[in-house]
Scaffold this active site. Structure first.
Site, PDB file in Angstrom:
ATOM      1  N   GLU A 295       0.855  -1.194   0.000  1.00 27.27           N
ATOM      2  CA  GLU A 295       0.000   0.000   0.000  1.00 27.27           C
ATOM      3  C   GLU A 295       0.882   1.232   0.000  1.00 27.27           C
ATOM      4  OE1 GLU A 295      -2.742  -0.263   3.222  1.00 27.27           O
ATOM      5  OE2 GLU A 295      -3.758  -1.983   2.321  1.00 27.27           O
ATOM      6  N   HIS A 319      -7.049 -11.585   4.089  1.00 30.05           N
ATOM      7  CA  HIS A 319      -6.866 -11.508   2.635  1.00 30.05           C
ATOM      8  C   HIS A 319      -5.689 -12.347   2.130  1.00 30.05           C
ATOM      9  CE1 HIS A 319      -9.642  -8.371   3.321  1.00 30.05           C
ATOM     10  NE2 HIS A 319      -8.775  -7.410   3.560  1.00 30.05           N
TER      11      HIS A 319
END
Ligand SMILES: NC(=O)c1ccc[n+]([C@@H]2O[C@H](COP(=O)([O-])OP(=O)(O)OC[C@H]3O[C@@H](n4cnc5c(N)ncnc54)[C@H](OP(=O)(O)O)[C@@H]3O)[C@@H](O)[C@H]2O)c1
Length: 568
Positions: A295, A319
């Site tokens: 990110e 995830h």
């Protein structure tokens, strides 16, 4: 729901879906194609969560099958509803995937004027929906949106909610079918479940759906729960126990929005709808696998939340483990929810537990970006990790000896999620002699952004001599498919309405994942603090050393890094 007897090319199914007739014997509609006959059984609230295939038929059939429903959103005044849920519902409405017998009841503690509530949601739809704004579609949806003020922990508020849902259900003919979406902070999940459980018990005692005319079968109830699902094994287990007391497992839909992404679902298609990968998808040929979720942004204004979470809890336990299971699982016997989830759980069970604290510290790296401690809501002496790298093993026959390297971090150079499967080197003969110039084959599955998969192979450079260079064969979804793929929340909401839990996590999956992460968190408790790393870098040097010990390095994602592109 549609029963599909074999894996169907969605393109074929879409074209084929134009010719719909009725099967004389069963009364069920059928779709005739030159290749297949697909029987479409009418939607029923089968308590067998296994009746739904992962591949849907063309939209027109699915639309007809979306059952009537009254949907309640707890926490409807919040960010998730504004940015994700309502835009996804709008997109579904735009595609005529919602039935006329549909109503949405937003629920929250604060008072709300209905028109203002609708206007706020409209603003979210305008900004975040995937599909173009259409006044008529919004009008259709807005007429079905209502608001109910109430507490999350008071039986009287839930009695009022129940009565309101009855009334709306009668008006919109939703047949007692109810979908509850928990879009509140996780601290509210337990009181909401307890209160719904009491309503549910009363509903069962009556033996019919309260909104149904006498004689009609009672409707179904389903519950969607947002992440985070617990903060360790104990809390996840308690939440599961509570859910189990109030609901059947096939009524519970635990969201992992990664599973709603087209590219994630495509992992299974790539592996099991192609003959070329499966024979070499094992420890004989594959050297290692990397899974990265990078990110670009830091924690921003979510520092307070992040202090209770950290990178491992926020991204890995859910995830990243989901991505790993899809890459490593065996072929399911059918494409049904439980068959797929059975295989996923098997892989999670085969993940090697770290036998000691020392093993955890040798195989994991924690990092924290410089400046994190100065973020809003963050403790000045915080030891929370904003970066994590892990080396893991799957101890089964297929994967024994193949390392899996996972890394996730914030404030990295770019936003990207990808899986890299790297095959072993070719023998040191022929083109690979003296210095090993030939690179090993690699499959890159990019989940976001620029969704694609790319295969790295070697080819001869034109001209004299035997110079070999790697080339990349790339399949970009946006180029190859018609338009943007649906948003994850669109797919997940629609599946929940259809009762298809394939893309939601099951109780045992969640608990096995937490048991592994718990052992890591425990070992970290009195370990040295996370390594500092510069914002905009690829994380701490210790993470590079972790993978370098095995003579590997992290794959640096960038788009056009090879000389030849062969587009699929
Ligand atoms: N936002 C996202 O993009 C996103 C992404 C993935 C997962 N999630 C998950 O989705 C859920 C909702 O997220 P969100 O971002 O929408 O949350 P949020 O905006 O902080 O809260 C949603 C609503 O919950 C109610 N609420 C109840 N108790 C609260 C409390 N103690 N503090 C604050 N609000 C409270 C508030 O409505 P009232 O005051 O009217 O009751 C609030 O508007 C969370 O579990 C989150 O982890 C969110």
């Amino acid at each position: 729901m549609a029963e599909i007897s074999t894996a169907i090319n969605p393109a074929t199914a879409t074209e084929a879906a134009t010719d719909v007739s009725t099967d004389g014997a069963t009364g069920a509609p059928t779709v005739m194609t030159s290749e297949i006959t697909t029987e479409i059984t009418p939607f029923s609230d089968s308590r067998d969560g296994d009746s739904c295939p992962i591949i849907h038929l063309a939209e027109s059939q699915v639309a007809r099958d979306t059952p009537p429903c009254a949907m309640t959103i707890f926490g409807a005044t919040g960010d998730l509803t504004q940015r994700k849920l309502m835009p996804a519902l709008y997109d579904l409405a735009e595609q005529q995937l919602l039935p006329d017998e549909f109503v949405i009841l937003g629920y929250g503690r604060r008072p709300q004027d209905l028109e203002q509530f609708r206007a706020d949601l409209a603003a979210g739809v305008r900004e975040f929906a995937r599909l173009k704004w259409d006044d008529r579609v919004w009008q259709w949806l807005a007429e079905r949106i209502f608001y109910q003020q109430g507490a999350y922990d008071e039986a009287s508020s839930f009695a009022a909610l129940d009565a309101r849902l009855d009334e709306l259900g009668r008006h919109f003919h939703t047949r007692g079918n109810r979908l509850y979406y928990m879009a509140t902070p996780p601290g509210e999940f337990a009181p909401i479940i307890e209160n719904l459980g009491q309503l549910r018990e009363a509903d069962r005692a009556h033996g019919r759906g309260p909104a149904n005319p006498p004689g009609e079968p009672r409707g179904w109830w389903r519950l969607i729960i947002e992440k985070p699902f617990g903060s360790n094994l104990n809390s996840a287990h308690s939440l599961n126990e509570l859910l189990g007391r109030c609901f059947n497992e096939n009524e519970v839909f635990r969201i992992d929005h990664y599973l709603g992404k087209e590219t994630v679902q495509n992992i299974l298609a790539l592996r099991f709808a192609n003959a070329i990968f499966e024979p070499i998808w094992n420890n004989r040929y594959i050297d290692h696998v990397q899974i990265a979720v990078a990110e670009k942004v830091g924690v921003g204004r979510r520092g307070g939340y992040y202090e209770t979470s950290g990178a491992l809890r926020d991204m890995v336990v859910n995830h990243m483990f989901q991505l790993m299971t899809l890459v490593t699982m065996e072929a399911p016997v059918t494409l049904t929810a439980n068959a797929i989830r059975d295989e996923k759980v098997q892989v999670l069970r085969a993940l090697r537990m770290f036998p000691s604290k020392e093993e955890v510290l040798q195989n994991t790296v924690r990092g924290q970006y410089e400046g994190y401690k100065q973020e809003e809501g963050v403790a000045p002496d915080s030891r929370i990790e904003t970066y994590v790298a892990l080396k893991m093993h799957v101890d089964n026959w297929r994967w024994f000896g193949v390392p899996f390297y996972l890394r996730h971090g914030k404030s990295l150079p770019q936003r990207t999620t990808e899986i890299v499967v790297r095959w072993k080197d070719t023998p040191s003969v022929l083109f690979n002699q003296g210095g090993g110039r030939v690179k090993s084959n690699m499959l890159i599955l990019r989940i976001q952004p620029d969704e694609c998969f790319a295969l790295r192979v070697n080819a001869k450079v034109p001209g004299s001599g035997n110079e070999i260079h790697d080339v990349r064969m790339e399949y970009e979804y946006a180029e190859s498919l018609d338009g943007e793929p649906p948003e994850a929340y669109e797919r997940l909401l629609h599946d929940a309405l259809l009762g298809d839990s394939t893309l939601f996590t099951r109780r045992d999956e969640v608990e096995v994942a937490w048991s592994i992460v718990d052992s890591i968190l425990n070992a970290w408790k009195d370990a040295p603090p996370p390594h500092a790393y510069e914002q905009g870098s690829w994380g701490p040097q210790a993470a590079d050393e972790l993978i370098a010990r095995d003579d590997h390095r992290w794959h640096r994602p960038h788009k056009h890094d090879h000389i030849v592109h062969v587009h699929g």
